[in-house]
Design a protein around this motif. Structure first.
Motif, PDB file in Angstrom:
ATOM      1  N   LEU A 183       0.887  -1.140  -0.195  1.00  0.00           N
ATOM      2  CA  LEU A 183      -0.197   0.017   0.059  1.00  0.00           C
ATOM      3  C   LEU A 183       0.607   1.318   0.051  1.00  0.00           C
ATOM      4  N   THR A 184       2.057   1.250   0.085  1.00  0.00           N
ATOM      5  CA  THR A 184       3.346   2.445  -0.019  1.00  0.00           C
ATOM      6  C   THR A 184       4.349   2.151  -0.827  1.00  0.00           C
ATOM      7  N   ASP A 185       4.946   3.313  -1.048  1.00  0.00           N
ATOM      8  CA  ASP A 185       6.120   3.164  -1.715  1.00  0.00           C
ATOM      9  C   ASP A 185       7.470   3.489  -0.928  1.00  0.00           C
ATOM     10  N   ILE A 186       7.424   3.165   0.285  1.00  0.00           N
ATOM     11  CA  ILE A 186       8.149   3.257   1.351  1.00  0.00           C
ATOM     12  C   ILE A 186       9.331   2.182   0.896  1.00  0.00           C
ATOM     13  N   ARG A 187      10.800   2.442   1.109  1.00  0.00           N
ATOM     14  CA  ARG A 187      11.739   1.435   0.859  1.00  0.00           C
ATOM     15  C   ARG A 187      11.574   0.294   2.040  1.00  0.00           C
ATOM     16  N   VAL A 188      12.010  -0.723   1.487  1.00  0.00           N
ATOM     17  CA  VAL A 188      11.919  -2.084   2.561  1.00  0.00           C
ATOM     18  C   VAL A 188      12.634  -1.660   3.895  1.00  0.00           C
ATOM     19  N   HIS A 189      13.746  -1.093   4.025  1.00  0.00           N
ATOM     20  CA  HIS A 189      14.438  -0.989   5.381  1.00  0.00           C
ATOM     21  C   HIS A 189      13.677  -0.046   6.115  1.00  0.00           C
ATOM     22  N   GLY A 190      13.236   0.981   5.409  1.00  0.00           N
ATOM     23  CA  GLY A 190      11.750   1.944   6.204  1.00  0.00           C
ATOM     24  C   GLY A 190      10.868   1.252   6.686  1.00  0.00           C
ATOM     25  N   ILE A 191      10.530   0.422   5.763  1.00  0.00           N
ATOM     26  CA  ILE A 191       9.185  -0.529   6.313  1.00  0.00           C
ATOM     27  C   ILE A 191       9.461  -1.169   7.487  1.00  0.00           C
ATOM     28  N   ILE A 192      10.524  -1.937   7.577  1.00  0.00           N
ATOM     29  CA  ILE A 192      10.767  -2.804   8.728  1.00  0.00           C
ATOM     30  C   ILE A 192      10.981  -1.941  10.039  1.00  0.00           C
ATOM     31  N   ALA A 193      11.873  -0.893   9.798  1.00  0.00           N
ATOM     32  CA  ALA A 193      12.083  -0.043  11.258  1.00  0.00           C
ATOM     33  C   ALA A 193      10.595   0.575  11.599  1.00  0.00           C
ATOM     34  N   THR A 194       9.828   1.058  10.605  1.00  0.00           N
ATOM     35  CA  THR A 194       8.516   1.584  11.118  1.00  0.00           C
ATOM     36  C   THR A 194       7.559   0.756  11.530  1.00  0.00           C
ATOM     37  N   SER A 195       7.705  -0.654  11.068  1.00  0.00           N
ATOM     38  CA  SER A 195       6.898  -1.632  11.665  1.00  0.00           C
ATOM     39  C   SER A 195       7.158  -2.040  13.012  1.00  0.00           C
ATOM     40  N   LEU A 196       8.616  -2.144  13.164  1.00  0.00           N
ATOM     41  CA  LEU A 196       9.174  -2.452  14.472  1.00  0.00           C
ATOM     42  C   LEU A 196       8.649  -1.275  15.695  1.00  0.00           C
ATOM     43  N   MET A 197       8.508   0.125  15.261  1.00  0.00           N
ATOM     44  CA  MET A 197       7.947   1.016  16.140  1.00  0.00           C
ATOM     45  C   MET A 197       6.546   0.623  16.334  1.00  0.00           C
ATOM     46  N   VAL A 198       5.619   0.460  15.305  1.00  0.00           N
ATOM     47  CA  VAL A 198       4.521   0.206  15.673  1.00  0.00           C
ATOM     48  C   VAL A 198       4.198  -1.143  16.669  1.00  0.00           C
ATOM     49  N   ILE A 199       4.886  -2.239  16.277  1.00  0.00           N
ATOM     50  CA  ILE A 199       4.915  -3.347  17.142  1.00  0.00           C
ATOM     51  C   ILE A 199       5.205  -3.216  18.769  1.00  0.00           C
ATOM     52  N   ALA A 200       6.316  -2.317  18.861  1.00  0.00           N
ATOM     53  CA  ALA A 200       6.790  -1.958  20.414  1.00  0.00           C
ATOM     54  C   ALA A 200       5.614  -1.331  20.925  1.00  0.00           C
ATOM     55  N   LEU A 201       5.138  -0.272  20.274  1.00  0.00           N
ATOM     56  CA  LEU A 201       3.802   0.384  20.896  1.00  0.00           C
ATOM     57  C   LEU A 201       2.714  -0.215  21.270  1.00  0.00           C
ATOM     58  N   VAL A 202       2.213  -0.983  20.137  1.00  0.00           N
ATOM     59  CA  VAL A 202       1.094  -1.769  20.424  1.00  0.00           C
ATOM     60  C   VAL A 202       1.216  -2.810  21.478  1.00  0.00           C
ATOM     61  N   SER A 203       2.413  -3.529  21.403  1.00  0.00           N
ATOM     62  CA  SER A 203       2.574  -4.853  22.273  1.00  0.00           C
ATOM     63  C   SER A 203       2.983  -4.210  23.770  1.00  0.00           C
ATOM     64  N   GLY A 204       3.442  -3.069  23.755  1.00  0.00           N
ATOM     65  CA  GLY A 204       3.420  -2.540  25.175  1.00  0.00           C
ATOM     66  C   GLY A 204       2.130  -2.321  25.904  1.00  0.00           C
ATOM     67  N   THR A 205       1.249  -1.983  25.106  1.00  0.00           N
ATOM     68  CA  THR A 205      -0.188  -1.846  25.675  1.00  0.00           C
ATOM     69  C   THR A 205      -0.772  -2.916  26.146  1.00  0.00           C
ATOM     70  N   ALA A 206      -0.706  -4.224  25.035  1.00  0.00           N
ATOM     71  CA  ALA A 206      -1.023  -5.366  25.402  1.00  0.00           C
ATOM     72  C   ALA A 206      -0.311  -5.996  26.835  1.00  0.00           C
ATOM     73  N   ILE A 207       0.851  -5.863  26.966  1.00  0.00           N
ATOM     74  CA  ILE A 207       1.465  -6.345  28.076  1.00  0.00           C
ATOM     75  C   ILE A 207       0.954  -5.692  29.257  1.00  0.00           C
ATOM     76  N   LEU A 208       1.029  -4.443  29.382  1.00  0.00           N
ATOM     77  CA  LEU A 208       0.556  -3.913  30.727  1.00  0.00           C
ATOM     78  C   LEU A 208      -1.172  -4.390  30.738  1.00  0.00           C
ATOM     79  N   GLY A 209      -1.766  -4.470  29.983  1.00  0.00           N
ATOM     80  CA  GLY A 209      -3.193  -5.060  30.232  1.00  0.00           C
ATOM     81  C   GLY A 209      -3.234  -6.608  30.692  1.00  0.00           C
ATOM     82  N   ALA A 210      -2.067  -7.333  30.265  1.00  0.00           N
ATOM     83  CA  ALA A 210      -1.987  -8.615  30.676  1.00  0.00           C
ATOM     84  C   ALA A 210      -1.396  -8.690  32.094  1.00  0.00           C
ATOM     85  N   LEU A 211      -0.428  -7.752  32.426  1.00  0.00           N
ATOM     86  CA  LEU A 211       0.144  -7.676  33.734  1.00  0.00           C
ATOM     87  C   LEU A 211      -0.962  -7.273  34.922  1.00  0.00           C
TER      88      LEU A 211
END
Length: 267
Positions: A183-211
């Motif tokens: 859906l975007t024309d972002i280069r692959v290494h930018g895609i990976i880095a952006t994906s990692l930031m989203v994963i970190a933020l969303v996972s953090g919320t789920a972790i707090l809920g589980a704890l």
């Protein structure tokens, strides 16, 4: 202890190389490798993937390749939908959750393999799918053009990521990376880095809920989490040196293998 370290290192390595698949492989690793039930494996997998992704995202921010505005928008929507997935996960039988997990793995494998075969159109060297992208980089500024179409696309992807994070205990990178590529024309290494930031933020919320719900991390889980961070750092070093197609095909094959083994345990 050694098995937890080995599995954690491998999961972190996959996450660092691909920006995807760490969470979706972490849960089977804990269920099959350490014999944990899925309800126990999911929070540990999320914590491992969340911490590892945060390390990768910080590295991406340092290199200025993270599309942080897009990441924040998707993370915000993902955070809102994570509790919905958690609620449904606690209402479904273990067997159903494992079946859903296998189905998601197969879809991810198919998408990764399909994208590895994509080729730019021959002739002028221009990719004629350019105008079909929902989110485009401004050729003058190098930043995303925030049209309503782009904002809506990122919002939907972020919402789905958050829902699956809560439902299956996965980071969501398996969804984010193919979606970004499609859906975007972002280069692959930018895609990976952006994906990692989203994963970190969303996972953090789920972790707090589980704890908050009373989930506790066992000692073996701590080893698994620490090793995943080390694996992530190794993956980030190796990622620029490996062709994207090799990573995609390898990850697709790994997903199929895990699905077959996991399915044989469920049936």
């Amino acid at each position: 202890m050694m098995l937890a370290l080995l599995l954690g290192g491998l999961i972190g390595l996959v996450l660092g190389l691909t920006g995807a698949g760490g969470g979706i492989l972490a849960v089977p690793a804990l269920v099959l490798g350490l014999g944990w039930p899925m309800t126990q494996a999911a929070p540990v997998a999320l914590l491992a993937v969340g911490v590892s992704a945060a390390v990768g995202a910080i590295d991406g921010l340092r290199q200025r390749i993270v599309r942080w505005r897009a990441a924040l928008l998707m993370a915000l929507l993902g955070t809102l939908f994570t509790p919905v997935g958690l609620l449904l996960a606690h209402r479904l039988p273990e067997r159903w959750l494992m079946g859903l997990f296998c189905a998601v793995l197969l879809v991810v494998a198919w998408r990764m393999f399909s994208q590895s075969r994509d080729r730019p159109c021959a002739g002028s060297g221009i990719d004629h799918s350019w105008e079909q992208k929902n989110c485009m980089l401004n050729q003058r500024t190098g930043r995303l053009d925030w049209t309503w179409r782009c904002s809506l696309t990122l919002s939907v992807v972020g919402s789905c990521c958050g829902f699956l994070t809560g439902l299956l205990g996965v980071g969501g990178g398996f969804l984010l990376v193919p979606a970004f590529r499609q859906l975007t024309d972002i280069r692959v290494h930018g895609i990976i880095a952006t994906s990692l930031m989203v994963i970190a933020l969303v996972s953090g919320t789920a972790i707090l809920g589980a704890l908050h719900a009373g989930v506790r991390i066992p000692l073996a889980g701590g080893y698994f989490i620490g090793a995943s961070v080390v694996g992530m750092l190794a993956g980030r070093v190796l990622s620029p040196r490996l062709p994207a197609r090799v990573l995609q095909v390898g990850f697709a094959a790994l997903c199929v293998g895990v699905t077959l083994y996991l399915g044989s345990q469920v049936l």
